[in-house]
Write a protein that holds these residues in place. Structure first.
Motif, short mmCIF file in Angstrom:
data_model
loop_
_atom_site.label_atom_id
_atom_site.label_comp_id
_atom_site.label_asym_id
_atom_site.label_seq_id
_atom_site.Cartn_x
_atom_site.Cartn_y
_atom_site.Cartn_z
N CYS A 10 -6.59 -1.50 0.21
CA CYS A 10 -5.73 -1.93 1.31
C CYS A 10 -6.59 -2.40 2.49
O CYS A 10 -7.51 -1.70 2.90
N CYS B 5 0.86 -1.19 0.00
CA CYS B 5 0.00 0.00 0.00
C CYS B 5 0.90 1.24 0.00
O CYS B 5 1.80 1.35 0.83
N CYS C 250 -5.88 0.31 5.57
CA CYS C 250 -6.31 1.71 5.57
C CYS C 250 -7.39 2.02 4.53
O CYS C 250 -7.94 3.12 4.52
N CYS D 119 -0.06 3.39 3.56
CA CYS D 119 0.33 2.97 4.92
C CYS D 119 1.47 1.97 4.93
O CYS D 119 2.00 1.65 5.99
ZN ZN Z 1 -2.91 0.98 3.41
#
Ligand code: ZN
Length: 141
Positions: A28, A8, A31, A11
């Motif tokens: 993701c 991702c 997040c 994050c």
């Molecule tokens: Zn993420």
């Protein structure tokens, strides 16, 4: 666990996405950020290092800087290619002026330089500004 690894860009979480879901707007698990954008995403060096050695899905990096004329010329072409290749590869940009360790870490001598990573390894690289059609062909092979 099956699935293709994708880091991702928001994050840093590594997600596994089944290959038939790459075009289905994967997000993701941590997040909720979209993993497959239709835009070229600006990422930092830390994210690049992680994605370059982790991701199964092809990652095409444009090393550029704001002071570089050819880089600015290529930017809209790279964006166009990112949109065309969405679902197959992820196109990202690394600002080498902002992230000054990026060039030495990846052995970048001149910009713009594109580097393609897949399955955790560098596959190829090319220097110089090129049109979207050439980026798409280069990134697809
Ligand atoms: Zn993420």
């Amino acid at each position: 666990m099956a699935g293709l690894k994708m880091t991702c860009f928001d994050c840093g979480q590594v997600n596994r996405v089944p290959d038939d879901k790459l075009t289905a707007g994967p997000k993701c698990a941590t997040c909720g950020t979209k993993l497959m954008s239709n835009k070229a995403i600006e990422i930092d060096l830390k994210t690049l290092q992680k994605a370059a050695k982790t991701d199964d899905v092809p990652l095409v990096v444009d090393f550029w800087a704001p002071w570089c004329g050819p880089c600015r010329m290529m930017a809209p072409e790279f964006s166009k290619a990112a949109s065309e290749l969405s679902g197959k590869a992820r196109l990202v940009k690394v600002n080498t002026e902002m992230h000054q360790n990026a060039s030495p870490k990846f052995g970048i001598r001149g910009i713009p330089t594109m580097v393609k990573f897949a399955k955790g390894k560098e596959v190829k690289r090319q220097s110089g500004a090129v049109p979207a059609s050439a980026i798409i062909t280069w990134a697809s092979t």
